[in-house]
Design a protein around this motif. Structure first.
Motif, PDB file in Angstrom:
ATOM      1  N   HIS A 120       1.954   8.163  16.845  1.00 27.21           N
ATOM      2  CA  HIS A 120       3.060   7.657  17.648  1.00 27.21           C
ATOM      3  C   HIS A 120       3.864   6.583  16.943  1.00 27.21           C
ATOM      4  CE1 HIS A 120       0.972   9.333  21.323  1.00 27.21           C
ATOM      5  NE2 HIS A 120       2.210   9.709  21.499  1.00 27.21           N
ATOM      6  N   CYS A 126       6.271   4.555  14.522  1.00 26.94           N
ATOM      7  CA  CYS A 126       7.563   4.953  13.953  1.00 26.94           C
ATOM      8  C   CYS A 126       7.482   5.140  12.440  1.00 26.94           C
ATOM      9  CB  CYS A 126       8.623   3.894  14.275  1.00 26.94           C
ATOM     10  SG  CYS A 126       9.093   3.876  15.995  1.00 26.94           S
ATOM     11  N   ILE A 179      12.573   9.064  19.614  1.00 26.78           N
ATOM     12  CA  ILE A 179      13.102   7.781  20.048  1.00 26.78           C
ATOM     13  C   ILE A 179      12.031   6.968  20.751  1.00 26.78           C
ATOM     14  CG2 ILE A 179      13.944   8.439  22.324  1.00 26.78           C
ATOM     15  CD1 ILE A 179      16.421   6.812  21.731  1.00 26.78           C
ATOM     16  N   PHE A 180      10.956   7.614  21.125  1.00 24.13           N
ATOM     17  CA  PHE A 180       9.889   6.913  21.823  1.00 24.13           C
ATOM     18  C   PHE A 180       8.723   6.607  20.915  1.00 24.13           C
ATOM     19  CE2 PHE A 180      12.006   7.032  25.640  1.00 24.13           C
ATOM     20  CZ  PHE A 180      12.403   8.310  25.999  1.00 24.13           C
ATOM     21  N   CYS A 181       9.007   6.411  19.646  1.00 24.59           N
ATOM     22  CA  CYS A 181       7.904   6.072  18.759  1.00 24.59           C
ATOM     23  C   CYS A 181       7.621   4.579  18.889  1.00 24.59           C
ATOM     24  CB  CYS A 181       8.247   6.425  17.315  1.00 24.59           C
ATOM     25  SG  CYS A 181       9.640   5.493  16.652  1.00 24.59           S
ATOM     26  N   ILE A 182       6.406   4.206  18.588  1.00 22.92           N
ATOM     27  CA  ILE A 182       6.014   2.797  18.747  1.00 22.92           C
ATOM     28  C   ILE A 182       6.545   2.010  17.552  1.00 22.92           C
ATOM     29  CG2 ILE A 182       4.094   1.211  18.923  1.00 22.92           C
ATOM     30  CD1 ILE A 182       2.441   3.328  20.114  1.00 22.92           C
ATOM     31  N   HIS A 183       7.409   1.086  17.879  1.00 25.26           N
ATOM     32  CA  HIS A 183       7.993   0.280  16.811  1.00 25.26           C
ATOM     33  C   HIS A 183       7.032  -0.829  16.406  1.00 25.26           C
ATOM     34  CE1 HIS A 183      11.211  -1.574  14.543  1.00 25.26           C
ATOM     35  NE2 HIS A 183      10.879  -2.724  15.085  1.00 25.26           N
ATOM     36  N   ALA A 184       6.464  -1.466  17.419  1.00 24.66           N
ATOM     37  CA  ALA A 184       5.489  -2.529  17.153  1.00 24.66           C
ATOM     38  C   ALA A 184       4.605  -2.650  18.380  1.00 24.66           C
ATOM     39  CB  ALA A 184       6.202  -3.859  16.880  1.00 24.66           C
ATOM     40  N   THR A 185       3.518  -3.317  18.206  1.00 18.88           N
ATOM     41  CA  THR A 185       2.668  -3.542  19.373  1.00 18.88           C
ATOM     42  C   THR A 185       1.995  -4.899  19.245  1.00 18.88           C
ATOM     43  OG1 THR A 185       0.667  -2.848  20.490  1.00 18.88           O
ATOM     44  CG2 THR A 185       0.911  -2.172  18.245  1.00 18.88           C
ATOM     45  N   ASN A 186       1.840  -5.541  20.387  1.00 21.53           N
ATOM     46  CA  ASN A 186       1.167  -6.837  20.400  1.00 21.53           C
ATOM     47  C   ASN A 186      -0.246  -6.732  20.933  1.00 21.53           C
ATOM     48  OD1 ASN A 186       3.234  -8.623  19.480  1.00 21.53           O
ATOM     49  ND2 ASN A 186       4.332  -8.080  21.333  1.00 21.53           N
ATOM     50  N   TYR A 187      -0.691  -5.551  21.130  1.00 22.57           N
ATOM     51  CA  TYR A 187      -1.994  -5.327  21.760  1.00 22.57           C
ATOM     52  C   TYR A 187      -2.873  -4.709  20.694  1.00 22.57           C
ATOM     53  CZ  TYR A 187      -5.223  -3.124  25.093  1.00 22.57           C
ATOM     54  OH  TYR A 187      -6.312  -2.704  25.798  1.00 22.57           O
ATOM     55  N   ALA A 216      -4.844  -1.355  20.998  1.00 25.18           N
ATOM     56  CA  ALA A 216      -4.147  -0.110  21.276  1.00 25.18           C
ATOM     57  C   ALA A 216      -4.366   0.904  20.184  1.00 25.18           C
ATOM     58  CB  ALA A 216      -2.658  -0.379  21.427  1.00 25.18           C
TER      59      ALA A 216
END
Lengths: 515, 138
Positions: free
Chosen positions: A45, A47, A77-85, A88
């Motif tokens: 998922h 980006c 367009i719904f790819c994960i750009h960043a995550t703070n978790y 995950a």
């Protein structure tokens, strides 16, 4: 991602066709045919991420492995750009216990048992919070009986013979345990398990434990019942003795048929110990009685349990229709018990109870001398075989109540006489020589939990003629009585639920304008 | 410019921007909410992380309304006080937008695009508001 290799299973060895295996040398790569794992990526998922691509170049001679680290782009367009978790995308490895965080981890995850939801021993999430007198708490068989802070304790030997106070009493589980507790006269009033208070202190939710009776046992073992004394007697150290220590507790719990406890009583046996005593044996017992019923020992619930006595009773005389059966200790179904002397006439009426499922045979020897009168002998033998009060009805289930008249099976009596028809005019008197009780039972109920149910009881009395002996001669005749249990259960039939039916009904005013 | 015998100090670009911003805010709110729902289904989204994100989004939606209303009123009535208040609200909205852009639990590419556009709009608005306030005061 360059270090990850899913197909690397063998340690320090090269896995076949595993292009990412670091243990493989170029010679081994040349032997591969394909790459089983062509791409190694993280989460699809993302980006942008790095991907390790492995491939085999079969054109070159010898074939060699090509390793590339490329950037893989997810065009969605719904790819994960960043995550703070953090959890995950990566596996969260659990904390390693160290000296600093051990206490915190223990309080968070520790428990008495290995379960997904840690629960403390004294914390019960199902118990209502401070006991409410109007709330009833219904128990299931075997569930620990709860008190205000923990469970009703029935000290019992756990690993060794020493008493463990953490054993809870199970609902409807009648138990009797004996265990040893270490004592000392100097500290006898501080040891909790020796004082009455310890056992009646905790109230079972809304019900207080009352003291039913106190029996005092003296040093030489003589027991006296204290009259009218409901006073709490605490251990008392006196010179070299310690008085009023608990030697035995017997709990009697009364419950309703919905599974709520209404009464609890405890009967104590208090004793005395001397200075030399290092340990004392305590015995504990708990029994459950249903409210408004006479405590009749059940032989099974509902089916008979193998080894428990068959319950029997009488129909009371003088009643035009069945009201209730009389069952007491003397009306049990029993057979003659063989004695060492094997003399029928000297048998002192020792009877053995008929236990369900146990085929028994017993007997005695009758010595017939000349001049013995037949009629009194026949009556005596009948008494010996049948006992003083042979019951008329047998309970078909182990827990049949006396009021349920349909649950009781009448005993059928058969008489087989060995009559020689050589001289029909001479009706000689017959003496009973054998009594055979045949109990036919069937399996009742569901296939996975069949219950034993008595269907038919037949008592067959065999008699034979008594031949008069010439004087001076004596004859020995064996007299036997037996009990046989026969299983006449029919094979199980599958039971299916009824077919579902479609229930269509038109509303009352469906055809309104026309009807 | 003379309109109705008085100088017009209201800023037309600002008014247009407010109008467009209103429509875009509704679209932005619905889209972000839908994406949070999508994220909670596809990814593992524990409640501890879901609640702050949803709270920030709803707070932003609630703040939009007075912000735009005060801004419109101040601009049309040529008063600087409501416009100043609207500027204050904008600052708050900018902070929340930055949170949703950088500190959300899962930041999708669509999230980045939406929030960047909104930030641009806020920035442009703020600039125009300052100019309008300067025009009104003087």
């Amino acid at each position: 991602v360059a270090r990850l290799c899913v197909c690397d299973l063998l340690v320090a060895q090269c896995d076949a066709n595993c292009c990412c295996d670091p243990d493989c040398s170029p010679e081994e790569f040349s032997l591969f045919t394909t790459c089983s794992v062509p791409v190694v990526v993280g989460d699809s998922h993302l980006c942008r991420q790095k991907a390790a691509v492995y491939s085999l170049d079969v054109e070159a001679n010898p074939p060699e492995r090509i390793f590339q680290l490329v950037d893989q782009v997810n065009p969605s367009i719904f790819c994960i750009h960043a995550t703070n978790y953090k959890q995950a995308l990566y596996l969260n490895s659990p904390e390693m216990p160290t000296a600093e965080n051990f206490d915190r981890l223990l309080s968070e995850f520790g428990g008495a048992a290995f379960s997904a939801e840690p629960e403390g021993w004294s914390v019960d999430t199902e118990a209502p919070d401070p006991p409410d007198a109007n709330e009833t708490h219904s128990y299931q068989y075997g569930a620990p009986v709860q008190t205000e802070d923990a469970f009703l304790r029935l000290p019992s030997p756990v690993v060794s013979s020493w008493c463990s106070d953490a054993n809870p009493a199970g609902f409807l589980v009648n138990q009797a345990t004996k265990c040893i507790r270490s004592v000392s006269v100097e500290k006898c009033d501080s040891i909790q398990g020796l004082s009455m208070l310890f056992y009646i202190n905790s109230s079972i939710l809304a019900v207080n434990v009352t003291v039913q009776s106190i029996v005092v046992q003296s040093l030489d073992g003589m027991r006296t019942l204290l009259e009218g004394d409901d006073v709490l007697r605490l251990p008392l150290a006196l010179d070299e003795l310690c008085l009023n220590i608990v030697l035995g507790v017997s709990y009697h719990i009364t419950y309703t048929d919905t599974g709520a406890i209404t009464e609890a009583a405890a009967a104590f046996v208090l004793g005395t110990i001397t200075k030399e005593a290092l340990s004392v044996q305590q015995s504990f017992q708990i029994s459950f009685t249903q409210a408004n019923t006479k405590p009749v020992p059940l032989s099974g619930n509902p089916g008979y349990v193998v080894g428990l006595p068959v319950r029997a009773g009488f129909r009371p005389q003088g009643y035009p229709f069945l009201v209730e059966f009389l069952t007491n200790k003397h009306s049990q179904l029993s057979i003659l018990q063989s004695t060492a002397s094997q003399d029928c006439l000297a048998a002192q009426g020792a009877r053995a109870p008929v236990l369900f499922g146990y085929n028994m045979i017993s007997g005695c020897k009758l010595r017939i001398t000349a001049g013995m009168k037949c009629q009194p002998l026949a009556q005596t033998l009948l008494d010996v075989l049948k006992g003083q009060s042979f019951p008329e009805y047998v309970a078909s289930f182990g827990n049949s109540q006396a009021q349920d008249v349909l649950d009781w099976v009448p005993i059928t009596h058969l008489h087989i006489s060995e009559q020689r028809f050589s001289n029909p005019l001479q009706s000689l008197c017959q003496i009973p020589v054998a009594l055979g009780i045949e109990v036919k039972w069937t399996k009742y109920g569901s296939l996975v939990n069949p219950q034993a149910r008595i269907v038919n009881v037949t008592a067959t009395l065999s008699t034979s003629t008594l031949k008069q002996l010439p004087p001076g001669r004596e004859k020995i005749i064996p007299v036997t009585s037996s009990v046989v249990f026969t299983d006449i259960s029919s094979p199980a039939e599958p039971g299916y639920k009824a077919w579902p039916t479609i229930n269509i009904k038109l509303p009352f005013d469906f055809f309104y304008p026309f009807v | 410019r003379i309109l109705n015998n008085s100088f017009q100090l209201s800023s037309l670009p600002l008014q247009i921007l407010f109008y467009v911003n209103g429509i875009y805010s509704i679209f932005y709110f619905l889209a972000t909410l839908a994406m949070i729902v999508y994220k909670s289904q596809v990814f593992s989204y524990p409640d501890d992380f879901l609640v702050p994100d949803l709270a920030v989004l709803f707070l932003m939606a609630i703040l939009e309304v007075p912000r735009l209303y005060l801004g419109c009123k101040g601009n049309l009535m040529e008063e600087e006080v409501p416009l100043g208040l609207s500027l204050g609200f904008t600052v708050g909205s900018v902070v929340l937008c930055v949170y949703l852009l950088a500190w959300q639990t899962y930041i999708l590419w669509a999230d980045v695009v939406l929030n960047a556009v909104l930030l641009c709009a806020y920035g442009l608005e703020s600039g125009l508001k300052v100019t309008a306030i300067a025009a009104f005061v003087s």
